[in-house]
Design a protein around this motif. Sequence first.
Motif, PDB file in Angstrom:
ATOM      1  N   ASP A  14      -0.700 -10.063   9.654  1.00 49.78           N
ATOM      2  CA  ASP A  14       0.536  -9.292   9.522  1.00 49.78           C
ATOM      3  C   ASP A  14       0.182  -7.981   8.836  1.00 49.78           C
ATOM      4  O   ASP A  14      -0.264  -7.966   7.685  1.00 49.78           O
ATOM      5  CB  ASP A  14       1.552 -10.094   8.707  1.00 49.78           C
ATOM      6  CG  ASP A  14       2.903  -9.412   8.623  1.00 49.78           C
ATOM      7  OD1 ASP A  14       3.088  -8.379   9.290  1.00 49.78           O
ATOM      8  OD2 ASP A  14       3.758  -9.925   7.887  1.00 49.78           O
ATOM      9  N   GLU A  15       0.380  -6.875   9.543  1.00 50.17           N
ATOM     10  CA  GLU A  15      -0.054  -5.583   9.022  1.00 50.17           C
ATOM     11  C   GLU A  15       0.730  -5.156   7.782  1.00 50.17           C
ATOM     12  O   GLU A  15       0.191  -4.510   6.893  1.00 50.17           O
ATOM     13  CB  GLU A  15       0.079  -4.512  10.106  1.00 50.17           C
ATOM     14  CG  GLU A  15      -0.653  -3.257   9.766  1.00 50.17           C
ATOM     15  CD  GLU A  15      -0.709  -2.277  10.910  1.00 50.17           C
ATOM     16  OE1 GLU A  15      -0.897  -1.095  10.632  1.00 50.17           O
ATOM     17  OE2 GLU A  15      -0.545  -2.690  12.063  1.00 50.17           O
ATOM     18  N   ASP A  16       1.993  -5.547   7.697  1.00 50.48           N
ATOM     19  CA  ASP A  16       2.777  -5.191   6.515  1.00 50.48           C
ATOM     20  C   ASP A  16       2.270  -5.914   5.267  1.00 50.48           C
ATOM     21  O   ASP A  16       2.149  -5.318   4.198  1.00 50.48           O
ATOM     22  CB  ASP A  16       4.254  -5.505   6.749  1.00 50.48           C
ATOM     23  CG  ASP A  16       4.868  -4.615   7.819  1.00 50.48           C
ATOM     24  OD1 ASP A  16       4.380  -3.476   7.991  1.00 50.48           O
ATOM     25  OD2 ASP A  16       5.815  -5.060   8.488  1.00 50.48           O
ATOM     26  N   ILE A  17       1.957  -7.199   5.399  1.00 49.97           N
ATOM     27  CA  ILE A  17       1.427  -7.961   4.260  1.00 49.97           C
ATOM     28  C   ILE A  17       0.033  -7.456   3.897  1.00 49.97           C
ATOM     29  O   ILE A  17      -0.318  -7.353   2.718  1.00 49.97           O
ATOM     30  CB  ILE A  17       1.402  -9.473   4.581  1.00 49.97           C
ATOM     31  CG1 ILE A  17       2.816  -9.984   4.853  1.00 49.97           C
ATOM     32  CG2 ILE A  17       0.755 -10.264   3.471  1.00 49.97           C
ATOM     33  CD1 ILE A  17       3.763  -9.850   3.672  1.00 49.97           C
ATOM     34  N   PHE A  18      -0.750  -7.113   4.913  1.00 50.15           N
ATOM     35  CA  PHE A  18      -2.077  -6.562   4.667  1.00 50.15           C
ATOM     36  C   PHE A  18      -1.987  -5.252   3.888  1.00 50.15           C
ATOM     37  O   PHE A  18      -2.710  -5.038   2.912  1.00 50.15           O
ATOM     38  CB  PHE A  18      -2.792  -6.351   6.003  1.00 50.15           C
ATOM     39  CG  PHE A  18      -4.152  -5.749   5.877  1.00 50.15           C
ATOM     40  CD1 PHE A  18      -5.222  -6.500   5.440  1.00 50.15           C
ATOM     41  CD2 PHE A  18      -4.366  -4.427   6.209  1.00 50.15           C
ATOM     42  CE1 PHE A  18      -6.477  -5.957   5.324  1.00 50.15           C
ATOM     43  CE2 PHE A  18      -5.619  -3.860   6.092  1.00 50.15           C
ATOM     44  CZ  PHE A  18      -6.676  -4.626   5.649  1.00 50.15           C
ATOM     45  N   SER A  19      -1.066  -4.372   4.294  1.00 50.99           N
ATOM     46  CA  SER A  19      -0.891  -3.106   3.591  1.00 50.99           C
ATOM     47  C   SER A  19      -0.374  -3.320   2.178  1.00 50.99           C
ATOM     48  O   SER A  19      -0.771  -2.615   1.251  1.00 50.99           O
ATOM     49  CB  SER A  19       0.071  -2.205   4.364  1.00 50.99           C
ATOM     50  OG  SER A  19      -0.513  -1.788   5.563  1.00 50.99           O
ATOM     51  N   LEU A  20       0.503  -4.300   1.999  1.00 50.74           N
ATOM     52  CA  LEU A  20       0.990  -4.624   0.655  1.00 50.74           C
ATOM     53  C   LEU A  20      -0.151  -5.134  -0.222  1.00 50.74           C
ATOM     54  O   LEU A  20      -0.248  -4.770  -1.399  1.00 50.74           O
ATOM     55  CB  LEU A  20       2.117  -5.657   0.731  1.00 50.74           C
ATOM     56  CG  LEU A  20       2.719  -6.081  -0.601  1.00 50.74           C
ATOM     57  CD1 LEU A  20       3.412  -4.902  -1.264  1.00 50.74           C
ATOM     58  CD2 LEU A  20       3.671  -7.238  -0.408  1.00 50.74           C
ATOM     59  N   THR A  21      -1.031  -5.931   0.350  1.00 55.91           N
ATOM     60  CA  THR A  21      -2.182  -6.432  -0.401  1.00 55.91           C
ATOM     61  C   THR A  21      -3.102  -5.289  -0.825  1.00 55.91           C
ATOM     62  O   THR A  21      -3.556  -5.245  -1.976  1.00 55.91           O
ATOM     63  CB  THR A  21      -2.958  -7.449   0.446  1.00 55.91           C
ATOM     64  OG1 THR A  21      -2.076  -8.493   0.841  1.00 55.91           O
ATOM     65  CG2 THR A  21      -4.122  -8.035  -0.323  1.00 55.91           C
ATOM     66  N   LEU A  22      -3.366  -4.369   0.095  1.00 53.32           N
ATOM     67  CA  LEU A  22      -4.205  -3.224  -0.263  1.00 53.32           C
ATOM     68  C   LEU A  22      -3.527  -2.354  -1.318  1.00 53.32           C
ATOM     69  O   LEU A  22      -4.184  -1.839  -2.226  1.00 53.32           O
ATOM     70  CB  LEU A  22      -4.530  -2.395   0.974  1.00 53.32           C
ATOM     71  CG  LEU A  22      -5.587  -2.972   1.895  1.00 53.32           C
ATOM     72  CD1 LEU A  22      -5.737  -2.127   3.134  1.00 53.32           C
ATOM     73  CD2 LEU A  22      -6.908  -3.088   1.181  1.00 53.32           C
ATOM     74  N   PHE A  23      -2.200  -2.195  -1.207  1.00 46.81           N
ATOM     75  CA  PHE A  23      -1.482  -1.409  -2.213  1.00 46.81           C
ATOM     76  C   PHE A  23      -1.577  -2.056  -3.592  1.00 46.81           C
ATOM     77  O   PHE A  23      -1.841  -1.378  -4.585  1.00 46.81           O
ATOM     78  CB  PHE A  23      -0.015  -1.251  -1.807  1.00 46.81           C
ATOM     79  CG  PHE A  23       0.842  -0.677  -2.896  1.00 46.81           C
ATOM     80  CD1 PHE A  23       0.703   0.648  -3.281  1.00 46.81           C
ATOM     81  CD2 PHE A  23       1.763  -1.466  -3.551  1.00 46.81           C
ATOM     82  CE1 PHE A  23       1.478   1.170  -4.302  1.00 46.81           C
ATOM     83  CE2 PHE A  23       2.540  -0.955  -4.566  1.00 46.81           C
ATOM     84  CZ  PHE A  23       2.396   0.370  -4.951  1.00 46.81           C
TER      85      PHE A  23
END
Length: 146
Positions: free
Chosen positions: A11-20
Motif C-alpha cells: 500500500d503506497e500510502d502506508i509505505f509513504s507514512l512509514t518513510l515519513f
Amino acid sequence: MSKLDLHCNIDEDIFSLTLFLTRLLTGLVLLYVTLGCLLFYREFLYNTTAIGLPLPVPAGLSLAVGELFLALFLMLGWFTRPAALLSVLCTAALAVVFFAADFNKLYVALLVLLITALLPVVMLGPGKISLDYKHAVRRAKKTFRG
C-alpha cells in the motif's frame, strides 16, 4: 511440483507514512544531538580546539548549524536523499568533536542505528509526504500543460 506465484502488494500510502515517520523520528534524534552540542557550546568548541581543527570556532559552529539544517530538511522532506547522506557524515563528525576523538561505544551504536534508519530514505526516496514529492508533482503538471 507446482510453482508458487507470490506477489508482494504494498500500500503506497502506508509505505509513504512509514518513510515519513522514519524521517521525522530520525530528524528529531538529529535535533537532539545538535541541541546537545549547542547547549554545551563551551565544551564543544573547546574540543574543536583540542582536536586541532583549523579555525576551530567556525568549524564547530558550521558543523552544528549544518546538522540543524539537515535535520530540518529530513523532517520536511526537502532534498531528502542528499540530506540523509550528509547527516550521517555530519553526525559522525559531531561525535568526534563532542567526545574529543574518544569514541563512545553508545554513540557508535547510535550512528549504526542512524544509518539503518536513513538507508531506506536514501535508497527509496522520501515518499508522498514530503516537499520533494510536492515539488515533483508541481513540476510534472507544469510540463504536461500543453
